[in-house]
Design an enzyme around this catalytic site. Structure first.
Site, PDB file in Angstrom:
ATOM      1  N   ALA A  98      25.376 -22.225  10.192  1.00 40.12           N
ATOM      2  CA  ALA A  98      25.982 -22.464   8.876  1.00 40.12           C
ATOM      3  C   ALA A  98      27.341 -23.149   8.998  1.00 40.12           C
ATOM      4  CB  ALA A  98      26.118 -21.146   8.121  1.00 40.12           C
ATOM      5  N   ARG A 124      29.833  -0.242   7.394  1.00 37.45           N
ATOM      6  CA  ARG A 124      29.851  -1.674   7.048  1.00 37.45           C
ATOM      7  C   ARG A 124      31.131  -2.043   6.294  1.00 37.45           C
ATOM      8  NH1 ARG A 124      24.356  -2.799   4.197  1.00 37.45           N
ATOM      9  NH2 ARG A 124      25.148  -4.932   4.103  1.00 37.45           N
ATOM     10  N   HIS A 162      23.341  -8.385  -5.443  1.00 34.24           N
ATOM     11  CA  HIS A 162      22.969  -7.110  -4.802  1.00 34.24           C
ATOM     12  C   HIS A 162      24.157  -6.158  -4.697  1.00 34.24           C
ATOM     13  CE1 HIS A 162      19.331  -9.212  -2.715  1.00 34.24           C
ATOM     14  NE2 HIS A 162      19.082  -8.889  -3.956  1.00 34.24           N
ATOM     15  N   GLN A 170      23.442 -12.876  -2.144  1.00 36.02           N
ATOM     16  CA  GLN A 170      22.743 -11.617  -1.886  1.00 36.02           C
ATOM     17  C   GLN A 170      23.660 -10.706  -1.070  1.00 36.02           C
ATOM     18  OE1 GLN A 170      18.297 -12.345  -0.818  1.00 36.02           O
ATOM     19  NE2 GLN A 170      19.415 -14.144  -0.118  1.00 36.02           N
ATOM     20  N   ASN A 171      24.715 -11.268  -0.528  1.00 31.15           N
ATOM     21  CA  ASN A 171      25.592 -10.519   0.369  1.00 31.15           C
ATOM     22  C   ASN A 171      26.494  -9.577  -0.411  1.00 31.15           C
ATOM     23  OD1 ASN A 171      24.429 -12.101   2.321  1.00 31.15           O
ATOM     24  ND2 ASN A 171      26.155 -13.524   2.459  1.00 31.15           N
ATOM     25  N   CYS A 189      29.811   5.403 -10.296  1.00 30.92           N
ATOM     26  CA  CYS A 189      29.445   6.788 -10.596  1.00 30.92           C
ATOM     27  C   CYS A 189      28.028   6.820 -11.164  1.00 30.92           C
ATOM     28  CB  CYS A 189      30.424   7.377 -11.621  1.00 30.92           C
ATOM     29  SG  CYS A 189      29.946   9.025 -12.176  1.00 30.92           S
ATOM     30  N   THR A 238      19.442 -17.469   4.394  1.00 23.04           N
ATOM     31  CA  THR A 238      18.575 -16.376   3.976  1.00 23.04           C
ATOM     32  C   THR A 238      17.160 -16.616   4.475  1.00 23.04           C
ATOM     33  OG1 THR A 238      17.768 -15.069   2.077  1.00 23.04           O
ATOM     34  CG2 THR A 238      18.148 -17.419   1.694  1.00 23.04           C
ATOM     35  N   SER A 239      16.488 -15.504   4.822  1.00 22.24           N
ATOM     36  CA  SER A 239      15.170 -15.604   5.468  1.00 22.24           C
ATOM     37  C   SER A 239      14.044 -15.728   4.453  1.00 22.24           C
ATOM     38  CB  SER A 239      14.934 -14.345   6.323  1.00 22.24           C
ATOM     39  OG  SER A 239      14.923 -13.184   5.472  1.00 22.24           O
ATOM     40  N   TYR A 248      27.047   2.777   4.767  1.00 20.03           N
ATOM     41  CA  TYR A 248      27.886   1.820   4.027  1.00 20.03           C
ATOM     42  C   TYR A 248      29.352   1.941   4.406  1.00 20.03           C
ATOM     43  CZ  TYR A 248      23.798   0.282   1.624  1.00 20.03           C
ATOM     44  OH  TYR A 248      22.560  -0.268   1.388  1.00 20.03           O
TER      45      TYR A 248
HETATM   46  C1  BV8 Z   1      13.391  -5.460  -7.361  1.00 22.97           C
HETATM   47  C2  BV8 Z   1      21.695  -4.605  -0.607  1.00 22.97           C
HETATM   48  C3  BV8 Z   1      12.288  -4.978  -9.297  1.00 22.97           C
HETATM   49  C4  BV8 Z   1      21.533  -3.584   0.423  1.00 22.97           C
HETATM   50  C5  BV8 Z   1      19.559  -5.704  -0.563  1.00 22.97           C
HETATM   51  C6  BV8 Z   1       8.357  -1.936  -4.260  1.00 22.97           C
HETATM   52  C7  BV8 Z   1       9.132  -1.456  -5.302  1.00 22.97           C
HETATM   53  C8  BV8 Z   1      10.108  -2.240  -5.908  1.00 22.97           C
HETATM   54  C9  BV8 Z   1      10.342  -3.502  -5.437  1.00 22.97           C
HETATM   55  C10 BV8 Z   1       9.579  -3.937  -4.380  1.00 22.97           C
HETATM   56  C11 BV8 Z   1       8.587  -3.195  -3.795  1.00 22.97           C
HETATM   57  N1  BV8 Z   1       8.024  -3.931  -2.794  1.00 22.97           N
HETATM   58  C12 BV8 Z   1       8.637  -5.119  -2.726  1.00 22.97           C
HETATM   59  C13 BV8 Z   1       9.571  -5.133  -3.680  1.00 22.97           C
HETATM   60  C14 BV8 Z   1      10.499  -6.149  -3.952  1.00 22.97           C
HETATM   61  C15 BV8 Z   1      11.691  -5.896  -3.057  1.00 22.97           C
HETATM   62  C16 BV8 Z   1      11.478  -6.806  -1.872  1.00 22.97           C
HETATM   63  O1  BV8 Z   1      11.621  -7.994  -2.016  1.00 22.97           O
HETATM   64  N2  BV8 Z   1      11.092  -6.237  -0.721  1.00 22.97           N
HETATM   65  C17 BV8 Z   1      10.821  -7.094   0.419  1.00 22.97           C
HETATM   66  C18 BV8 Z   1      11.412  -6.488   1.684  1.00 22.97           C
HETATM   67  C19 BV8 Z   1       9.297  -7.282   0.493  1.00 22.97           C
HETATM   68  N3  BV8 Z   1      12.867  -6.255  -3.800  1.00 22.97           N
HETATM   69  C20 BV8 Z   1      13.543  -5.312  -4.450  1.00 22.97           C
HETATM   70  O2  BV8 Z   1      13.326  -4.122  -4.377  1.00 22.97           O
HETATM   71  C21 BV8 Z   1      14.635  -5.849  -5.359  1.00 22.97           C
HETATM   72  N4  BV8 Z   1      14.492  -5.273  -6.655  1.00 22.97           N
HETATM   73  O3  BV8 Z   1      12.443  -6.108  -6.990  1.00 22.97           O
HETATM   74  O4  BV8 Z   1      13.455  -4.836  -8.529  1.00 22.97           O
HETATM   75  C22 BV8 Z   1      12.440  -4.128 -10.453  1.00 22.97           C
HETATM   76  C23 BV8 Z   1      11.839  -4.547 -11.599  1.00 22.97           C
HETATM   77  C24 BV8 Z   1      11.974  -3.782 -12.694  1.00 22.97           C
HETATM   78  C25 BV8 Z   1      12.713  -2.607 -12.638  1.00 22.97           C
HETATM   79  C26 BV8 Z   1      13.324  -2.202 -11.469  1.00 22.97           C
HETATM   80  C27 BV8 Z   1      13.189  -2.967 -10.358  1.00 22.97           C
HETATM   81  C28 BV8 Z   1      16.010  -5.473  -4.865  1.00 22.97           C
HETATM   82  C29 BV8 Z   1      16.250  -6.098  -3.526  1.00 22.97           C
HETATM   83  C30 BV8 Z   1      17.696  -5.856  -3.142  1.00 22.97           C
HETATM   84  C31 BV8 Z   1      17.762  -4.927  -1.968  1.00 22.97           C
HETATM   85  N5  BV8 Z   1      19.112  -4.899  -1.479  1.00 22.97           N
HETATM   86  N6  BV8 Z   1      20.838  -5.691  -0.200  1.00 22.97           N
HETATM   87  C32 BV8 Z   1      22.471  -3.868   1.550  1.00 22.97           C
HETATM   88  O5  BV8 Z   1      22.961  -5.003   1.701  1.00 22.97           O
HETATM   89  O6  BV8 Z   1      22.662  -2.912   2.294  1.00 22.97           O
HETATM   90  S1  BV8 Z   1      18.534  -6.822   0.156  1.00 22.97           S
HETATM   91  C33 BV8 Z   1      19.158  -7.383   1.615  1.00 22.97           C
HETATM   92  O7  BV8 Z   1      18.252  -8.408   2.045  1.00 22.97           O
HETATM   93  C34 BV8 Z   1      20.489  -8.070   1.550  1.00 22.97           C
HETATM   94  O8  BV8 Z   1      20.982  -8.296   0.261  1.00 22.97           O
HETATM   95  C35 BV8 Z   1      20.181  -9.416   2.169  1.00 22.97           C
HETATM   96  O9  BV8 Z   1      21.033 -10.400   1.793  1.00 22.97           O
HETATM   97  C36 BV8 Z   1      18.837  -9.595   1.636  1.00 22.97           C
HETATM   98  C37 BV8 Z   1      18.049 -10.735   2.112  1.00 22.97           C
HETATM   99  O10 BV8 Z   1      18.184 -10.795   3.483  1.00 22.97           O
HETATM  100  P1  BV8 Z   1      18.860 -12.124   4.053  1.00 22.97           P
HETATM  101  O11 BV8 Z   1      20.166 -12.314   3.408  1.00 22.97           O
HETATM  102  O12 BV8 Z   1      17.879 -13.226   3.948  1.00 22.97           O
HETATM  103  O13 BV8 Z   1      19.122 -11.691   5.536  1.00 22.97           O
HETATM  104  P2  BV8 Z   1      18.096 -11.786   6.748  1.00 22.97           P
HETATM  105  O14 BV8 Z   1      18.684 -11.057   7.901  1.00 22.97           O
HETATM  106  O15 BV8 Z   1      16.727 -11.423   6.272  1.00 22.97           O
HETATM  107  O16 BV8 Z   1      18.041 -13.353   7.094  1.00 22.97           O
HETATM  108  C38 BV8 Z   1      19.218 -13.993   7.570  1.00 22.97           C
HETATM  109  C39 BV8 Z   1      18.867 -15.467   7.718  1.00 22.97           C
HETATM  110  O17 BV8 Z   1      20.038 -16.136   8.181  1.00 22.97           O
HETATM  111  C40 BV8 Z   1      17.782 -15.730   8.733  1.00 22.97           C
HETATM  112  O18 BV8 Z   1      16.855 -16.649   8.209  1.00 22.97           O
HETATM  113  C41 BV8 Z   1      18.520 -16.339   9.922  1.00 22.97           C
HETATM  114  O19 BV8 Z   1      17.750 -17.326  10.579  1.00 22.97           O
HETATM  115  C42 BV8 Z   1      19.707 -16.975   9.253  1.00 22.97           C
HETATM  116  N7  BV8 Z   1      20.893 -17.049  10.104  1.00 22.97           N
HETATM  117  C43 BV8 Z   1      21.333 -16.136  11.001  1.00 22.97           C
HETATM  118  N8  BV8 Z   1      22.488 -16.583  11.574  1.00 22.97           N
HETATM  119  C44 BV8 Z   1      22.765 -17.777  10.984  1.00 22.97           C
HETATM  120  C45 BV8 Z   1      21.763 -18.075  10.047  1.00 22.97           C
HETATM  121  N9  BV8 Z   1      21.756 -19.202   9.322  1.00 22.97           N
HETATM  122  C46 BV8 Z   1      22.778 -20.066   9.514  1.00 22.97           C
HETATM  123  N10 BV8 Z   1      23.778 -19.854  10.387  1.00 22.97           N
HETATM  124  C47 BV8 Z   1      23.808 -18.727  11.134  1.00 22.97           C
HETATM  125  N11 BV8 Z   1      24.821 -18.523  12.007  1.00 22.97           N
END
Ligand code: BV8
Length: 247
Positions: free
Chosen positions: A232, A57, A121, A89-90, A129, A189-190, A54
């Site tokens: 975008a 970043r 997020h 989400q960013n 803390c 977002t994907s 972090y």
């Molecule tokens: C939750 C911070 C429930 C970090 C992020 C097991 C246990 C618990 C939960 C889960 C589990 N299994 C699955 C889950 C759910 C899990 C999840 O969804 N997992 C996925 C991978 C399957 N989710 C969670 O854990 C969430 N919490 O469910 O809690 C709960 C309930 C009760 C009690 C407690 C908990 C929390 C998820 C948050 C994680 N943190 N970010 C950091 O940033 O370092 S997520 C991370 O992914 C970022 O926030 C990011 O924004 C997010 C999504 O990714 P995208 O933004 O979509 O980015 P990506 O690269 O994927 O896509 C980019 C897109 O842009 C592409 O489509 C591309 O084509 C496009 N693009 C690229 N360039 C351009 C463009 N478009 C236009 N113009 C361009 N130039």
């Protein structure tokens, strides 16, 4: 009757500002395993590795600037007469910086309607803390050596970021807005990560017109009524200009 708007953004809106996305070529998750840097277990296991991820970043963010897509959304925020929730989400602050350079965006200046920006997020430029849960603005590197400015305990300071397995922020407010909106737009977002990837289902279930603006079709593309694909910095200003004609 002014329409209510919810816009969701993801890493793709910041890509042309030079910030890496997560899953594309060169993406963050190709350089680091999620399990090693973006879960509470990773932080408990190796906090300094997570801090390094972090800190890198946070430093990169200092070199990045809002792009035409961020600025277009700021212009829309200034002119929109209904309620407008911008949920990102960013963890970067590029939306804030675009809004700050667009004076009428400040809520007190708006003609009517409420605008709000939410980071579901968390934020790179904040630290929290783990002992007393206080949150602080934080621009420099963070390490386990830092004492909490509030409770003075060491070893508990962490990035104010929602990791996988943690509850995203402001979910009640987000779902209320999704249920009340007339238009839902997903940008850059994907559709991989929940609950954000499920917002389109919530909005369309309540009658909203749903639009996807992305480089390519996301995993949830079929759930949208309309999809416009490309960079975008092209697609978002085009869409905003259309919306400003009806704002
Ligand atoms: C939750 C911070 C429930 C970090 C992020 C097991 C246990 C618990 C939960 C889960 C589990 N299994 C699955 C889950 C759910 C899990 C999840 O969804 N997992 C996925 C991978 C399957 N989710 C969670 O854990 C969430 N919490 O469910 O809690 C709960 C309930 C009760 C009690 C407690 C908990 C929390 C998820 C948050 C994680 N943190 N970010 C950091 O940033 O370092 S997520 C991370 O992914 C970022 O926030 C990011 O924004 C997010 C999504 O990714 P995208 O933004 O979509 O980015 P990506 O690269 O994927 O896509 C980019 C897109 O842009 C592409 O489509 C591309 O084509 C496009 N693009 C690229 N360039 C351009 C463009 N478009 C236009 N113009 C361009 N130039």
């Amino acid at each position: 009757m002014a329409k209510n708007l919810v816009v969701l953004t993801g890493a793709g809106i910041s890509a042309e500002s030079g910030l890496a996305t997560f899953r594309g070529n060169g993406g963050l998750w190709h350089q680091h395993r999620v399990e090693d840097v973006a879960t509470p277990e990773a932080f408990a296991r190796n906090p300094e590795l997570v801090h390094t991820f972090y800190n890198m970043r946070r430093q990169q963010l200092k070199e990045a600037h809002p792009n035409a897509a961020h600025h277009a959304l700021a212009r829309l925020a200034a002119a929109w007469r209904g309620d407008f929730l911008l949920v990102t989400q960013n963890v970067d602050d590029l939306h804030e910086r675009a809004l700050a350079s667009c004076p009428p965006c400040a809520e007190e200046n708006k003609p009517e309607g409420r605008f709000r920006l939410l980071h579901m997020h968390g934020e790179l430029k904040k630290a929290r803390c783990g002992a007393c849960e206080e949150v602080f603005a934080w621009e420099e590197n963070l390490s386990t050596a830092h004492l909490c400015p509030a409770c003075r305990l060491a070893g508990h300071m962490r990035p104010h970021i929602v990791w996988f397995g943690e509850m995203p922020l402001e979910m009640a407010r987000i779902y209320a807005a999704l249920r009340a909106c007339d238009v839902f737009v997903s940008i850059g977002t994907s559709g991989n990560v929940y609950p954000a990837a499920g917002f389109v289902h919530e909005a369309s279930g309540h009658g909203a017109h749903c639009v996807e603006l992305n480089m390519e079709r996301s995993l949830g593309a079929s759930l949208f009524h309309e999809g416009r694909y490309g960079a975008a910095t092209q697609r978002v200003p085009e869409w905003v200009e259309e919306m400003l004609r009806v704002a």
